[in-house]
Design an enzyme around this catalytic site. Sequence first.
Site, PDB file in Angstrom:
ATOM      1  CD  GLU A 242       4.623  91.402  99.115  1.00  0.00           C
ATOM      2  OE1 GLU A 242       5.281  90.507  98.566  1.00  0.00           O
ATOM      3  OE2 GLU A 242       4.805  92.617  98.913  1.00  0.00           O
ATOM      4  CG  ASP A 321       9.514  96.071  98.323  1.00  0.00           C
ATOM      5  OD1 ASP A 321      10.565  95.428  98.421  1.00  0.00           O
ATOM      6  OD2 ASP A 321       8.558  95.717  97.616  1.00  0.00           O
ATOM      7  CD  GLU A 349      10.405  94.461  93.063  1.00  0.00           C
ATOM      8  OE1 GLU A 349      11.121  93.822  93.867  1.00  0.00           O
ATOM      9  OE2 GLU A 349       9.173  94.566  93.185  1.00  0.00           O
TER      10      GLU A 349
HETATM   11  C1  GCV Z   1       9.352  87.870  96.573  1.00  0.00           C
HETATM   12  C2  GCV Z   1       8.138  92.973  96.783  1.00  0.00           C
HETATM   13  C3  GCV Z   1       8.252  92.353  95.433  1.00  0.00           C
HETATM   14  C4  GCV Z   1       7.818  90.903  95.464  1.00  0.00           C
HETATM   15  C5  GCV Z   1       8.659  90.164  96.503  1.00  0.00           C
HETATM   16  C6  GCV Z   1       8.475  90.864  97.841  1.00  0.00           C
HETATM   17  C7  GCV Z   1       9.346  90.252  98.937  1.00  0.00           C
HETATM   18  O1  GCV Z   1       6.809  93.097  97.158  1.00  0.00           O
HETATM   19  O2  GCV Z   1       7.522  93.090  94.503  1.00  0.00           O
HETATM   20  O3  GCV Z   1       7.990  90.359  94.190  1.00  0.00           O
HETATM   21  O4  GCV Z   1       8.312  88.818  96.589  1.00  0.00           O
HETATM   22  O5  GCV Z   1       8.839  92.212  97.721  1.00  0.00           O
HETATM   23  O6  GCV Z   1      10.408  90.785  99.179  1.00  0.00           O
HETATM   24  O7  GCV Z   1       8.942  89.266  99.528  1.00  0.00           O
END
Ligand code: GCV
Length: 615
Positions: A242, A321, A349
């Site tokens: 990411e 995720d 989340e």
């Molecule tokens: C910390 C997902 C979440 C992100 C998070 C990522 C990760 O994509 O939406 O906010 O970032 O996981 O676990 O690194």
Amino acid sequence: MMSEKTCRLWLPRLGELAPAACDTPQSVAEYELKAGCAALGMPAPALVEDADMGEAYAFREGGAGPEIVGGPTGLLYGAYAWLEAAVCGEALPEGTQKPFYGLRMLNCWDDASGDIERGYSGRSLWFEGGRMAWDDGRVRQLARALASVGINVLCVNNVNVRDEAALLIEDYLPDLARLAAAFRPYGVKLMVSIDFARPVAHGLDTADPLDERVQRWWRDCADAVWQAVPDLAGFLVKADSEHRPGPFTYGRSHAEGANMLARAIAPHGGVLVWRAFVYNCQQDWRDAKTDRPMAAYETYAPLDGQFDDNVILQVKNGPFDFQVREPVSPTLYAMPNTRLAMEVQLAQEYTGHQIDLYAMNPMWRELADQLPPETVDAVAAVGNLGRDWNYTGHPFAAVNLFGFGQYAWNPWVDPERVIRRWVRLTYALPGGQEDALTAMLLASRETYERYTAPLGLCWMVRPGLHYGPSPMGYEFDSWGTYNRADRDAVGIDRTSKGTGYAAQYPEEIRAGFEDLERCPERLLLFFHRLPYDYKMPDGRTLIQRIYDDHFQGAEEVDAMARTLEGLDLPQPDRDEALRRMAMQQANAREWRDVINTFFHRMSGVPDAHGRKIYD
Ligand code: GCV
């Protein structure tokens, strides 16, 4: 900063918080036992230290009465276990008690600004405006809560180390040292997330792990960090994920990247926790060949055996995720020669933002049934903490922090028992009410699952926010998150006839997932693309099952609201829980109507029972 509202977590019934002068696990243990036993009106057992026992402890009868024998931290864990058993009316366990996992970690996604990524309980407990600052009493209260369930490592900052001005760890060292001192008496060691490209911000022209100048930079960095915090547990790294920098930029493998850092911290006894959350987040939705859940396995399985001994590869429990329902990540089965940690997420989340109820122990128990717990060396949980008066936003969300500790200590622990323990420790409810709250929490995950994305379909959430329904929200996006619903069918074929994802599992498991008869019903649409008139084992069609689940899920939330109304919870917990329950009811209705309408529009099939589905 201290809230006026009473935070109870699950501890007040064990007695008052030890004063700051108690600065070793042994002295905290002594204080806790004395205060707790006095509060309970019972004599305190004696503490007998046996340094070799480390984190382990045992209860025994000594010459002068009951004793707890244990290592320095073992005594602390033993003291909490004694008090917990006394409050819960449980028999003391026999034999030596020791944690199943040596590393039981909490990962806080706190930014230096004070924001928390995916945080639903207020701002950071220790960062604000680019600096570290905290309320000592609250931090010790948290440390105590962590110790009471055996969590022994706390990573204090976000794996997305994106705050350029703030996360120079060296700027923070005096503060980090003070924070470590606050947690140390509770047997909790700190860890920090680091930015793989940090040397570049310090003037080097590269972060290439094979460049000697980079290696020297990290060694010097580690020397300074461990000088300030000699018992720091290690570094946590999110790389090539990411938009985070990583070894791929320099044409190096993740083993080369991780080992370089691991060697810099090895002389200090640190562990290098390397996250395996790598996938292409810029996928073209037209590309039906790339299947995101396959990415971690493809990157890491070929590297099995290439990581240094002090590297732990941290893999999310599922291949996507933290969705409501995912199969166990195939990467976890594929690396017998690598130390692995499984990562779960307490921050809700995708599971209700700590507004909707979602108790996680049933899910973790399922994980333990699917993946032998000894497959991994450690467990990590993304925290659900913040500066809210009760630390977890919803007062009941504390059950997941408590439950994670109990699961990390014993992955086979019975979820019902964990939840009941938490209820009993937190609230003194009359028998019937304790049963009702326990049952409600125990069923909360399945209820949530019924009214949200059906049967292992993922990502039907509002993009970015991840709360509330949006069945097409991620459909034409770049995140690799598709359901490919059309008028005839829904889901992605991940069998050998489709993307081939299932083949990443050991043969027996692959065969089970691929076989429609044996594939777990709740994962049907994760592994298979099915027509709406597909006959489920109970004779209903797939579309009818989707409708039924959504009506049922929303009704279950209404029933929960009625149950909650009848509980004599103390204030302010009662008002807070009722307020959030009203939001959960609205959310459940929204999910029900959006999902049912979406599939009705797609399929044109009416509900067999003629219930209200909007056009
Ligand atoms: C910390 C997902 C979440 C992100 C998070 C990522 C990760 O994509 O939406 O906010 O970032 O996981 O676990 O690194």
